[in-house]
Scaffold this active site. Structure first.
Site, PDB file in Angstrom:
ATOM      1  N   THR A  48       0.841  -1.211   0.000  1.00 45.22           N
ATOM      2  CA  THR A  48       0.000   0.000   0.000  1.00 45.22           C
ATOM      3  C   THR A  48       0.871   1.255   0.000  1.00 45.22           C
ATOM      4  OG1 THR A  48      -1.771  -1.173   1.128  1.00 45.22           O
ATOM      5  CG2 THR A  48      -1.788   1.227   1.300  1.00 45.22           C
TER       6      THR A  48
ATOM      7  N   ASN B  11      -4.727  -9.513  -8.253  1.00 46.19           N
ATOM      8  CA  ASN B  11      -4.923 -10.288  -7.029  1.00 46.19           C
ATOM      9  C   ASN B  11      -6.221 -11.080  -7.023  1.00 46.19           C
ATOM     10  OD1 ASN B  11      -5.511  -7.362  -6.957  1.00 46.19           O
ATOM     11  ND2 ASN B  11      -6.564  -7.825  -5.054  1.00 46.19           N
TER      12      ASN B  11
ATOM     13  N   GLN C 290       1.549  -9.084  -6.096  1.00 47.16           N
ATOM     14  CA  GLN C 290       1.186 -10.508  -6.220  1.00 47.16           C
ATOM     15  C   GLN C 290       2.249 -11.291  -7.002  1.00 47.16           C
ATOM     16  OE1 GLN C 290      -1.244 -12.258  -4.834  1.00 47.16           O
ATOM     17  NE2 GLN C 290      -2.253 -10.533  -3.860  1.00 47.16           N
TER      18      GLN C 290
ATOM     19  N   SER D 192       5.555  -6.515  -1.572  1.00 47.73           N
ATOM     20  CA  SER D 192       5.182  -6.625  -0.165  1.00 47.73           C
ATOM     21  C   SER D 192       5.606  -7.994   0.380  1.00 47.73           C
ATOM     22  CB  SER D 192       3.666  -6.471  -0.062  1.00 47.73           C
ATOM     23  OG  SER D 192       3.264  -6.528   1.273  1.00 47.73           O
TER      24      SER D 192
ATOM     25  N   HIS E  50       4.789  -9.902   2.906  1.00 48.58           N
ATOM     26  CA  HIS E  50       3.883 -10.947   3.429  1.00 48.58           C
ATOM     27  C   HIS E  50       3.237 -11.768   2.318  1.00 48.58           C
ATOM     28  CE1 HIS E  50      -0.296  -9.206   2.959  1.00 48.58           C
ATOM     29  NE2 HIS E  50       0.390  -8.107   2.789  1.00 48.58           N
TER      30      HIS E  50
ATOM     31  N   THR F 113      12.778   5.257  11.646  1.00 43.10           N
ATOM     32  CA  THR F 113      13.729   4.219  12.055  1.00 43.10           C
ATOM     33  C   THR F 113      13.360   2.888  11.411  1.00 43.10           C
ATOM     34  OG1 THR F 113      14.089   5.364  14.131  1.00 43.10           O
ATOM     35  CG2 THR F 113      14.712   3.028  14.071  1.00 43.10           C
TER      36      THR F 113
ATOM     37  N   CYS G 286      -8.960  -7.405   1.045  1.00 45.34           N
ATOM     38  CA  CYS G 286      -9.170  -6.047   1.570  1.00 45.34           C
ATOM     39  C   CYS G 286     -10.546  -5.494   1.235  1.00 45.34           C
ATOM     40  CB  CYS G 286      -8.072  -5.126   1.067  1.00 45.34           C
ATOM     41  SG  CYS G 286      -7.454  -5.614  -0.510  1.00 45.34           S
TER      42      CYS G 286
HETATM   43  N1  PLP Z   1      -1.434  -4.507  -4.521  1.00 38.26           N
HETATM   44  C1  PLP Z   1      -1.940  -5.738  -4.692  1.00 38.26           C
HETATM   45  C2  PLP Z   1      -2.082  -6.276  -6.082  1.00 38.26           C
HETATM   46  C3  PLP Z   1      -2.330  -6.505  -3.613  1.00 38.26           C
HETATM   47  O1  PLP Z   1      -2.836  -7.727  -3.794  1.00 38.26           O
HETATM   48  C4  PLP Z   1      -2.175  -5.962  -2.293  1.00 38.26           C
HETATM   49  C5  PLP Z   1      -2.619  -6.728  -1.106  1.00 38.26           C
HETATM   50  O2  PLP Z   1      -3.402  -7.627  -1.180  1.00 38.26           O
HETATM   51  C6  PLP Z   1      -1.621  -4.681  -2.164  1.00 38.26           C
HETATM   52  C7  PLP Z   1      -1.260  -3.986  -3.287  1.00 38.26           C
HETATM   53  C8  PLP Z   1      -1.410  -4.075  -0.799  1.00 38.26           C
HETATM   54  O3  PLP Z   1      -0.310  -4.658  -0.166  1.00 38.26           O
HETATM   55  P1  PLP Z   1      -0.122  -4.595   1.416  1.00 38.26           P
HETATM   56  O4  PLP Z   1      -1.096  -5.543   2.001  1.00 38.26           O
HETATM   57  O5  PLP Z   1       1.293  -5.001   1.662  1.00 38.26           O
HETATM   58  O6  PLP Z   1      -0.343  -3.181   1.832  1.00 38.26           O
END
Ligand code: PLP
Length: 386
Positions: free
Chosen positions: A70, A149, A177, A197, A199, A235, A322
């Site tokens: 994000t 996603n 993704q 990202s 995770h 930091t 989300c």
């Molecule tokens: N962009 C895509 C294509 C995603 O699938 C996601 C999260 O599902 C994000 C951005 C946002 O990433 P984060 O959860 O690390 O903020």
């Protein structure tokens, strides 16, 4: 439990936890400190960036740590738009981007920027002709996601990068993704900025990065200390960054094997689901993430299916994690031409490095059974079938 929602998030790999732990317990110094205890953290930060840079074939000085996808997307769009507003005020993106792009373009529109939203076909592939026709003399940025996603479709990133650079326009891709799951050739594919990202590739949550091509000027989102070359203050979360570096290395080591294993499993799953009456497969059949299945069944609501499977200990999703609980049906499927009702029916099953064929078999037989039950309970659907 059977976990089949790896597009939402992944379990942190054991190797990653092991690498992170000393940076909480022992080497907890501030990476900006002058003494050698702090220096240990700084070295760990650099090593993590080297691992990430290697995965992309770029320099570690081009990797900037963020709090996740994000922030990376927000930074890329706002940072470039605000830096270049004197050059031009037009941005191009697509209708199927993640909300961390689409809500940002809305904000930029309120600031006086103009945004073109390019359409896709029914498989989620970007209309490249429309992209070319959207380009204007004042276009400063094209931002198109690498992989979607919700439906898993991969874009022709190389072709999009070429179009952007032929017109002297910067190209950003949201690879949240894709990084760690797909081969990415940043330089060859003319990518100027790339978001990822941790995770999503077996690293910790709350950490990610933005690749920014060397020499590119970008406004900062966060002002404060001089961390990240003065571009992103705050930091550094060293344990998380170390974890992301190790996760990136692991992903690169396993990439080819994992793609082969998962795409075989994915196609096996798609073949089973396809046999269910009325099943609609979303996204491109081949040009899709190797772990990604997205389908819908007429007469069945995606959320009902998710809840029924949850009762059996199976985690799948009914679209983007989300958007859950917002009551909205998928903007992605609607942009691809599906009705609101059809979009409400979608489920997403995403496989991971620990997913076995036995788990998938069990989950799919539960899906098939639940679809049958839900259709029986839906008078409108039963009426249609008579
Ligand atoms: N962009 C895509 C294509 C995603 O699938 C996601 C999260 O599902 C994000 C951005 C946002 O990433 P984060 O959860 O690390 O903020």
């Amino acid at each position: 439990m059977i976990y089949l929602d790896h597009a939402a998030t992944t379990k942190v790999a054991d190797e990653v936890i092991e690498a992170m732990t000393p940076y909480w317990k022992e080497s907890y110094g501030n990476a900006s400190a002058l003494y050698s205890f702090g220096n240990r953290s700084k070295r760990a930060l650099l090593e993590a960036k080297e691992n990430i840079a290697k995965a992309l074939g770029v320099s570690e000085t081009e990797i900037y740590i963020t709090s996740g996808g994000t922030e990376s997307n927000n930074w890329a769009l706002k940072g470039i738009a605000r830096e270049r507003r004197e050059i031009g005020k037009h941005i191009i993106t697509s209708k199927i981007e993640h909300h961390s792009i689409l809500h940002v373009t809305q904000e930029l529109e309120a600031e006086g920027f103009e945004v073109s939203y390019v359409e896709t076909n029914e498989k989620g592939e970007l209309d490249l002709e429309q992209l070319k026709n959207s380009i204007r003399r004042d276009t400063i940025l094209i931002s198109i996601m690498f992989a979607n996603n919700e439906i898993g479709t991969l874009q022709d990133v190389k072709a999009i990068g070429e179009i952007a650079h032929q017109h002297g326009i910067l190209f950003h891709t949201d690879a949240v993704q894709a990084f760690g799951h797909e081969k990415i050739q940043v330089k060859e594919w003319h990518i100027d900025l790339l978001s990822a990202s941790a995770h999503k590739f077996y690293g910790p949550k709350g950490v990610g990065f933005l690749y920014i091509r060397k020499g590119l000027k970008i406004r900062s989102l966060l002002q404060g200390g001089a961390q990240e070359g003065g571009k992103r203050a705050g930091t550094e979360n060293i344990p998380a960054i170390v974890g992301m570096g190790v996760a990136a290395s692991l992903a690169m080591k396993e990439l080819e094997f994992s793609q082969m294993r998962l795409s075989t499993l994915r196609d096996y799953g798609l073949n089973i689901l396809e046999k269910v009456e009325g099943c609609v497969i979303h996204g491109h059949r081949k040009m899709r993430l190797s772990n990604h299945i997205s389908v819908s069944f007429p007469g069945v609501l995606g959320e009902e299916l998710v809840i029924m499977l949850d009762l059996k200990g199976i985690c799948i999703s009914s679209g983007a994690a989300c958007s859950m609980g917002t009551g909205d049906s998928s903007h992605v499927l609607q942009a691809m031409g599906f009705s609101r009702e059809e979009a409400y029916g979608a489920i997403r099953i995403t496989l991971g490095r620990e997913t076995t064929k036995e788990e998938l078999d069990k989950a799919l037989s539960e899906v098939v059974e639940a679809v049958g039950k839900l259709r029986m309970m839906n008078p409108a659907y039963r009426g249609e079938r008579k």
